[in-house]
Design an enzyme around this catalytic site. Structure first.
Site, PDB file in Angstrom:
ATOM      1  N   LYS A 282       0.669  -1.611  -0.035  1.00 44.66           N
ATOM      2  CA  LYS A 282      -0.229   0.612   0.086  1.00 44.66           C
ATOM      3  C   LYS A 282       1.200   0.836   0.248  1.00 44.66           C
ATOM      4  O   LYS A 282       1.611   1.543   0.899  1.00 44.66           O
ATOM      5  CB  LYS A 282      -0.397   0.248   1.433  1.00 44.66           C
TER       6      LYS A 282
ATOM      7  N   CYS B 216      13.342  11.459   6.556  1.00 39.86           N
ATOM      8  CA  CYS B 216      13.769  10.885   7.583  1.00 39.86           C
ATOM      9  C   CYS B 216      14.947  11.203   7.694  1.00 39.86           C
ATOM     10  O   CYS B 216      15.861  10.794   9.485  1.00 39.86           O
ATOM     11  CB  CYS B 216      13.167   9.339   8.278  1.00 39.86           C
TER      12      CYS B 216
ATOM     13  N   GLY C 259       3.217   4.570  13.073  1.00 42.08           N
ATOM     14  CA  GLY C 259       4.202   4.079  13.915  1.00 42.08           C
ATOM     15  C   GLY C 259       3.691   2.827  15.092  1.00 42.08           C
ATOM     16  O   GLY C 259       3.700   2.442  15.141  1.00 42.08           O
TER      17      GLY C 259
ATOM     18  N   GLY D  67       7.341   5.714   8.227  1.00 41.27           N
ATOM     19  CA  GLY D  67       6.381   7.201   8.123  1.00 41.27           C
ATOM     20  C   GLY D  67       6.709   7.332   9.247  1.00 41.27           C
ATOM     21  O   GLY D  67       7.732   7.563  10.303  1.00 41.27           O
ATOM     22  N   SER D  68       5.582   8.293   9.987  1.00 39.02           N
ATOM     23  CA  SER D  68       5.813   9.099  11.255  1.00 39.02           C
ATOM     24  C   SER D  68       6.026   8.509  12.427  1.00 39.02           C
ATOM     25  O   SER D  68       4.802   7.035  12.018  1.00 39.02           O
ATOM     26  CB  SER D  68       4.899   9.948  11.535  1.00 39.02           C
TER      27      SER D  68
ATOM     28  N   GLU E 234      10.683  16.865  14.084  1.00 41.81           N
ATOM     29  CA  GLU E 234      10.984  16.621  13.389  1.00 41.81           C
ATOM     30  C   GLU E 234       9.283  17.427  12.573  1.00 41.81           C
ATOM     31  O   GLU E 234       8.316  17.307  12.556  1.00 41.81           O
ATOM     32  CB  GLU E 234      10.533  14.849  12.835  1.00 41.81           C
TER      33      GLU E 234
HETATM   34  C1  UN1 Z   1      14.419   8.879   4.163  1.00 43.46           C
HETATM   35  O1  UN1 Z   1      15.663   9.612   4.394  1.00 43.46           O
HETATM   36  O2  UN1 Z   1      13.519   9.435   4.647  1.00 43.46           O
HETATM   37  O3  UN1 Z   1      20.134   7.627   3.315  1.00 43.46           O
HETATM   38  C2  UN1 Z   1      15.186   7.755   3.641  1.00 43.46           C
HETATM   39  C3  UN1 Z   1      19.589   8.728   2.079  1.00 43.46           C
HETATM   40  C4  UN1 Z   1      18.868   7.451   1.315  1.00 43.46           C
HETATM   41  C5  UN1 Z   1      17.452   7.199   2.169  1.00 43.46           C
HETATM   42  C6  UN1 Z   1      16.923   7.891   2.782  1.00 43.46           C
HETATM   43  N1  UN1 Z   1      19.229   7.047   0.961  1.00 43.46           N
HETATM   44  O4  UN1 Z   1      19.854   9.622   2.464  1.00 43.46           O
END
Ligand code: UN1
Length: 497
Positions: free
Chosen positions: A177, A286, A235, A230-231, A387
């Site tokens: 999904k 993230c 989560g 996700g968040s 965040e």
């Molecule tokens: C993310 O930050 O949501 O480390 C994933 C990185 C990527 C993956 C990031 N390869 O920059």
């Protein structure tokens, strides 16, 4: 104008409409009048059909020799490579990040798919000794069954590939999904797997909202494992939904990643890293470097350079090769970012650049926001703790390495961190002390490679890692096998005394 293209779900090897027949729009965040396509607004019936297809396909897939599974993945990786430019352009159009980055996203999917294809010829277990004579011991990996995968919009092909490829090579079947803000990239990935010859039912795609599709998928009795990115807030609900039936779940959630810059750092390099780490993907990662802790001796110099570089960043449509920062994903995200600007100002941080949505010309058609730097932040301020998921970097002064490490670790999250220094002793000390799953020296907080484990500590994750062989540990379970060829009853712990 041609009617918009309608994209289907993929269930049991067929491209099908949702049971309701309803659809939702996928629009370009750089130009919201540009409709990318209509996607299926699915519900529990579609989830049931997809899970049942995945369950039906499981036995034959898990008994397909892993090197054969790997061959299909290898073909898929080659097809992804052939279509890299088209898939990257489609991704920029649906979620806004600049073409250079969407090419990187597709490349990450290519790398992950080749990598996991190769794992089909490894999937190593152990052979070991026995306490008893004429007895043989080994461990083998067993798949789990149907896996429910829920993915975000910021890495809309890379992250689905992090989940699908290790799941498949281990012999699981999956239902994916994708995020409603970027379903096309998942569609392209799943279509590629189909073209590569994946048997029907092994991969299924169901689009729609978290409430209508994600929740029934996660809670489905025939789904044996869940992987979610996700968040932290969502989560937590995923984790709770899985707890009742002890369903394994792999959670990759928020981050508040820090770049620490010491007096002896190469400042140009540290500024380059902060620009890329903080404003790449418009800060919607993230792994984004949303905090920079800078030692006092270079603080003013660093901030001056950072602000002048941030001001010069060209914001716009990511398809334009001179653009460096794309739009935010949607209006809600822009409002969230805006609300944090107010929070920062009220907390007394110094707004050094940006801090507002961009208007006029093409900016009026998309969700653009100016790259923002807050200076003189206190580490306890909300803008330095929470965040934001936008182009906002909070700079915090510090006295020495110890203080930097303390500030660096003093957040709820633990994904990635980085230190700029030329002193090897300081670099190794920080490596040991930082409570993050990923640590960089003289490089920004982003840039993970597919053959190293990816994931974080504290409220970023729940102990699992994605990518690398670590992913195999989530998508398989150990079976310990004892073969006694002595032709008599041998009792461990009793006959061995
Ligand atoms: C993310 O930050 O949501 O480390 C994933 C990185 C990527 C993956 C990031 N390869 O920059």
């Amino acid at each position: 104008m041609a009617p918009p293209r309608v994209y289907s779900n993929f269930i049991d090897g067929e491209w099908v409409a949702s049971a309701s027949g309803r659809t939702f729009e996928n629009v370009n965040p750089a130009n919201r009048s540009e409709l990318i396509g209509l996607f299926q607004k699915s519900s529990v019936q579609d989830v049931d059909a997809a899970v049942s297809a995945a369950k039906g396909a499981y036995k034959s897939w898990r008994n397909t020799p892993p090197p054969k599974r790997g061959e299909i993945l290898y073909r898929a990786a080659s097809l992804l490579k052939q279509n890299k430019e088209d898939f990257a352009r489609a991704m920029t159009r649906e979620m806004g990040k600049v073409l250079e980055e969407t090419r990187g996203d597709v490349q990450e999917a290519i790398d992950m798919t080749f990598y996991m294809a190769g794992e089909g010829r490894r999937l190593f277990g152990q052979t070991t000794t026995s306490e008893l004579p004429n007895k043989f011991c080994m461990t083998v990996r067993s798949p789990l069954g149907v896996c429910g995968l829920v993915t975000p919009w910021n890495f809309p092909m890379a992250i689905p590939s992090w989940k699908i490829m290790p799941a498949l090579i281990c012999g699981n079947t999956v239902v994916l999904k994708p995020a409603t803000d970027a379903p096309l990239s998942s569609y392209n990935l799943v279509q590629t797997l189909d073209e590569a010859g994946l048997p029907r039912g092994v991969v299924n795609l169901v689009t729609g909202s978290g409430g209508d599709v994600g929740s029934p998928l996660i809670g489905h009795g025939d789904v044996r494992a869940v992987s979610f990115t996700g968040s932290t807030e969502i989560g937590r609900t995923v984790s709770q939904a899985c707890a009742g039936s002890f369903k394994p779940c792999c959670l990759e959630m928020g981050g508040k990643n820090v770049i620490m810059v010491l007096d002896d750092a190469n400042l140009d390099l540290a500024v380059d890293g902060t620009i890329w780490g903080g404003f790449g993907t418009t800060g919607q990662r993230c792994t984004a470097a949303s905090r920079v802790v800078v030692q006092k001796g270079v603080y003013n110099d660093f901030v001056d350079r950072l602000v002048s570089r941030a001001r010069a960043l060209k914001v716009g449509n990511g398809l334009n090769p001179t653009v460096q920062v794309g739009p935010l994903i949607n209006e809600a995200q822009r409002q969230t970012v805006e609300s944090y600007i107010e929070v920062g100002k009220n907390e007394g941080a110094k707004l050094l650049c940006g801090g507002a949505r961009l208007t006029g010309g093409e900016y009026d058609h998309g969700w653009f926001f100016a790259p923002t730097v807050f200076g003189d932040c206190d580490p306890r301020m909300r803008i330095a703790q929470e965040e934001i998921f936008g182009p906002v970097v909070s700079v915090i002064p510090c006295g020495d390495l110890d203080e930097a490490l303390e500030i660096g670790n003093d957040v709820a999250y633990g994904l990635s961190s980085s230190l700029y220094t030329r002193n090897v002793n300081q670099a190794f000390t920080a490596m040991r002390e930082m409570e993050t799953g990923i640590f960089y020296v003289n490089a920004p907080t982003i840039g993970a490679e597919t053959h190293l484990p990816f994931g974080g500590t504290k409220q970023t994750g729940n102990g699992h890692r994605e990518a690398a062989t670590a992913a195999l540990d989530f998508y398989s379970e150990w079976k310990s096998v004892y073969v006694d060829y002595s032709d008599k009853l041998q009792r461990a712990q009793i006959d061995t005394q």
